[in-house]
Design an enzyme around this catalytic site. Structure first.
Site, PDB file in Angstrom:
ATOM      1  N   LYS A  41      10.537  -1.710   7.305  1.00  0.00           N
ATOM      2  CA  LYS A  41       9.152  -1.571   7.975  1.00  0.00           C
ATOM      3  C   LYS A  41       8.163  -2.787   7.149  1.00  0.00           C
ATOM      4  O   LYS A  41       8.658  -3.336   6.322  1.00  0.00           O
ATOM      5  CB  LYS A  41       8.656  -0.251   7.602  1.00  0.00           C
ATOM      6  CG  LYS A  41       8.394   0.202   5.954  1.00  0.00           C
ATOM      7  CD  LYS A  41       7.857   1.334   5.778  1.00  0.00           C
ATOM      8  CE  LYS A  41       7.874   1.718   4.329  1.00  0.00           C
ATOM      9  NZ  LYS A  41       7.145   3.045   4.128  1.00  0.00           N
ATOM     10  N   ARG A 137       2.060  15.138   4.222  1.00  0.00           N
ATOM     11  CA  ARG A 137       2.074  14.037   5.051  1.00  0.00           C
ATOM     12  C   ARG A 137       2.468  14.520   6.280  1.00  0.00           C
ATOM     13  O   ARG A 137       2.082  15.263   7.040  1.00  0.00           O
ATOM     14  CB  ARG A 137       2.592  12.737   4.341  1.00  0.00           C
ATOM     15  CG  ARG A 137       1.883  11.277   4.945  1.00  0.00           C
ATOM     16  CD  ARG A 137       2.480  10.255   4.055  1.00  0.00           C
ATOM     17  NE  ARG A 137       3.788  10.044   4.160  1.00  0.00           N
ATOM     18  CZ  ARG A 137       4.469   9.049   3.712  1.00  0.00           C
ATOM     19  NH1 ARG A 137       3.905   8.143   2.914  1.00  0.00           N
ATOM     20  NH2 ARG A 137       5.812   9.096   3.590  1.00  0.00           N
ATOM     21  N   HIS A 169      10.684  13.458   2.821  1.00  0.00           N
ATOM     22  CA  HIS A 169      10.351  12.431   2.083  1.00  0.00           C
ATOM     23  C   HIS A 169       9.777  13.038   0.763  1.00  0.00           C
ATOM     24  O   HIS A 169       9.031  14.015   0.831  1.00  0.00           O
ATOM     25  CB  HIS A 169       9.231  11.640   2.729  1.00  0.00           C
ATOM     26  CG  HIS A 169       8.975  10.283   1.893  1.00  0.00           C
ATOM     27  ND1 HIS A 169      10.285   9.120   2.098  1.00  0.00           N
ATOM     28  CD2 HIS A 169       8.090   9.716   1.329  1.00  0.00           C
ATOM     29  CE1 HIS A 169       9.857   8.075   1.554  1.00  0.00           C
ATOM     30  NE2 HIS A 169       8.555   8.442   1.079  1.00  0.00           N
ATOM     31  N   ARG A 225      17.698   6.568   2.215  1.00  0.00           N
ATOM     32  CA  ARG A 225      16.993   5.528   2.838  1.00  0.00           C
ATOM     33  C   ARG A 225      16.160   4.559   1.734  1.00  0.00           C
ATOM     34  O   ARG A 225      14.938   4.687   1.676  1.00  0.00           O
ATOM     35  CB  ARG A 225      15.947   6.254   3.666  1.00  0.00           C
ATOM     36  CG  ARG A 225      16.493   7.220   4.731  1.00  0.00           C
ATOM     37  CD  ARG A 225      15.352   7.858   5.622  1.00  0.00           C
ATOM     38  NE  ARG A 225      13.989   8.196   4.733  1.00  0.00           N
ATOM     39  CZ  ARG A 225      13.839   9.519   4.302  1.00  0.00           C
ATOM     40  NH1 ARG A 225      14.706  10.489   4.684  1.00  0.00           N
ATOM     41  NH2 ARG A 225      12.700   9.684   3.480  1.00  0.00           N
ATOM     42  N   TYR A 271     -16.565 -17.913  -7.745  1.00  0.00           N
ATOM     43  CA  TYR A 271     -17.754 -17.034  -7.315  1.00  0.00           C
ATOM     44  C   TYR A 271     -18.144 -15.978  -8.488  1.00  0.00           C
ATOM     45  O   TYR A 271     -17.360 -15.518  -9.001  1.00  0.00           O
ATOM     46  CB  TYR A 271     -17.422 -16.385  -6.100  1.00  0.00           C
ATOM     47  CG  TYR A 271     -17.251 -16.926  -4.759  1.00  0.00           C
ATOM     48  CD1 TYR A 271     -18.126 -17.737  -4.380  1.00  0.00           C
ATOM     49  CD2 TYR A 271     -15.975 -16.989  -4.011  1.00  0.00           C
ATOM     50  CE1 TYR A 271     -18.321 -18.438  -3.262  1.00  0.00           C
ATOM     51  CE2 TYR A 271     -16.059 -17.639  -3.087  1.00  0.00           C
ATOM     52  CZ  TYR A 271     -16.911 -18.246  -2.466  1.00  0.00           C
ATOM     53  OH  TYR A 271     -16.971 -19.112  -1.133  1.00  0.00           O
ATOM     54  N   CYS A 318     -10.301 -16.251  -4.413  1.00  0.00           N
ATOM     55  CA  CYS A 318     -11.193 -16.520  -3.297  1.00  0.00           C
ATOM     56  C   CYS A 318     -10.247 -16.379  -2.000  1.00  0.00           C
ATOM     57  O   CYS A 318      -9.286 -15.934  -2.386  1.00  0.00           O
ATOM     58  CB  CYS A 318     -11.789 -17.895  -3.202  1.00  0.00           C
ATOM     59  SG  CYS A 318     -12.667 -18.343  -4.638  1.00  0.00           S
ATOM     60  N   ASP A 320      -9.007 -18.223   0.145  1.00  0.00           N
ATOM     61  CA  ASP A 320      -7.793 -19.403   0.434  1.00  0.00           C
ATOM     62  C   ASP A 320      -7.436 -19.849  -1.014  1.00  0.00           C
ATOM     63  O   ASP A 320      -6.751 -20.858  -0.747  1.00  0.00           O
ATOM     64  CB  ASP A 320      -8.564 -20.348   1.362  1.00  0.00           C
ATOM     65  CG  ASP A 320      -9.125 -19.787   2.357  1.00  0.00           C
ATOM     66  OD1 ASP A 320      -8.560 -19.139   3.341  1.00  0.00           O
ATOM     67  OD2 ASP A 320     -10.307 -20.177   2.649  1.00  0.00           O
TER      68      ASP A 320
END
Length: 390
Positions: A41, A137, A169, A225, A271, A318, A320
């Protein structure tokens, strides 16, 4: 996105498919009496769903696990013809495509049985009934379990569904000694007994995730699993690292410095200027940021291997880019830095980044974005594999 490295790249995640095969083989050895489902997943936990699934199949994975329909159908479109299990759907999704593709699906409530039955065209839906054993869940709570069973039996009698499995689970398998594991196991066992009292003899019973596959053999039943362990990452973190489990982390995240500059003592960085150079320092600009998946919470602490030494990200990460303190060492734009990898060459690991960000190793690898190309290698053959489109 994958790359064949025809030219230098800004950054890349190198995924060793031999490590994936090794980990699957190791996990199979932990549960010799059970079939194994490799969970891919979230684009194979960031490693690439299709390449990982292929490598896992090569190592003997009996099943591939996908969370959502587009993942499961993507595996079929990529040519995977083996058993695939998909467990997370919402009302009104196009279940017919998955049913016709022979994908095993989960049901936690009678309405899901109704939708699965309505989706049937030429072949019955293969269904695994999920019991909520205490995680709150997915799954039917024990009080509603008989209603789910009755709904499934009703549609099985029409030939529109086949009850193939019972599953749940675990919430605390990363703490093998937790009493919660025994409580959930007892609830699961009782749910199987209730289903059998209705005449259901499901072919597959599965409860164990990575932690349970590795440390709780009583939860194995006849199918396990493993997810994060497939990628060589320990579900137990530093408490029981991958190396002690016989697992090999498959991903190495690398980048090339975009700039190197010398700054005086007192210079603020990034920053908010949350880090100030305590001495004249050489700073390296790494062209990766939270837009690529680096956790911003690892600002002023994320570890990096540069110039053969462990360094630290300084200032805020930041969108990027981020900055590493190289102190007084020589460096140049284009030099390689390693943010994380197996840890065998002194580089940080995904666990180290998880510690710096206050999270888990699962999140570190899974959150890496599409701007970072994945390059697939096969260390068992010591040569790159052909690029694989994901």
């Amino acid at each position: 996105m994958s790359t064949n490295q025809s030219h230098p790249v800004r950054a890349e995640a190198v995924v060793d498919l031999a490590a994936i095969r090794h980990n699957v083989t190791t996990l199979r050895g932990c549960a010799p009496g059970a079939q194994l489902m490799a969970v891919v997943k979230a684009d194979g936990y960031g490693h690439g769903m299709v390449p990982v699934a292929r490598a896992a199949r090569e190592a003997g994975a009996d099943w591939i696990g996908a969370a959502v329909l587009e993942e499961a159908l993507g595996l079929r479109a990529a040519g995977d013809t083996g058993p695939i299990f998909c467990w997370l759907t919402t009302p009104g999704e196009p279940l017919a495509d998955a049913v016709e593709a022979g994908i095993d699906l989960s049901a936690s409530a009678p309405w899901e049985i109704d939708e699965l039955a309505a989706a049937v065209q030429d072949r019955p839906a293969r269904v695994h009934l999920k019991i909520d054993t205490g995680m709150s869940r997915g799954g039917a709570v024990p009080e509603e379990w008989p209603a789910l069973i009755r709904a499934a039996l009703r549609e099985q009698a029409t030939g529109r569904i086949e009850i193939k499995g019972i599953w749940s689970h675990l919430a605390s398998s990363d703490e093998p000694k937790s009493a919660v594991n025994e409580t959930q196991l007892a609830t699961f066992t009782e749910a199987i007994e209730v289903a059998e009292s209705f005449g259901i003899d499901a072919e597959f019973k599965h409860l164990a995730n990575s932690g349970a596959t590795l440390a709780l053999p009583g939860t194995h039943f006849n199918l396990v699993r493993p997810g994060v362990a497939t990628y060589g990452l320990s579900p137990f973190g530093h408490a029981l690292p991958s190396s002690e489990l016989g697992l090999v982390p498959a991903m190495t995240l690398k980048a090339r410095l975009a700039m190197v500059k010398r700054v005086p003592a007192g210079a603020g960085v990034s920053y908010g200027l949350t880090w100030t150079a305590p001495r004249p320092s050489t700073l390296g600009l790494i062209p990766l940021g939270y837009g690529d998946g680096l956790p911003r919470h690892a600002s002023n602490g994320g570890p990096v291997l540069a110039g053969g030494q462990r360094r630290t990200i300084v200032g805020r990460i930041c969108m990027d880019q981020c900055v590493v303190d190289l102190r007084d060492d020589e460096a140049a734009a284009g030099d390689e830095v390693v943010l994380f990898g197996p840890g065998t060459s002194g580089e940080p690991t995904a666990d180290d980044w998880a510690d710096a960000a206050g999270t888990i190793n699962y999140e570190i690898v899974t959150r890496l974005g599409a701007r970072i190309p994945r390059r697939y290698v096969d260390s068992a053959q010591d040569r790159p594999t052909a690029p694989v489109e994901r």
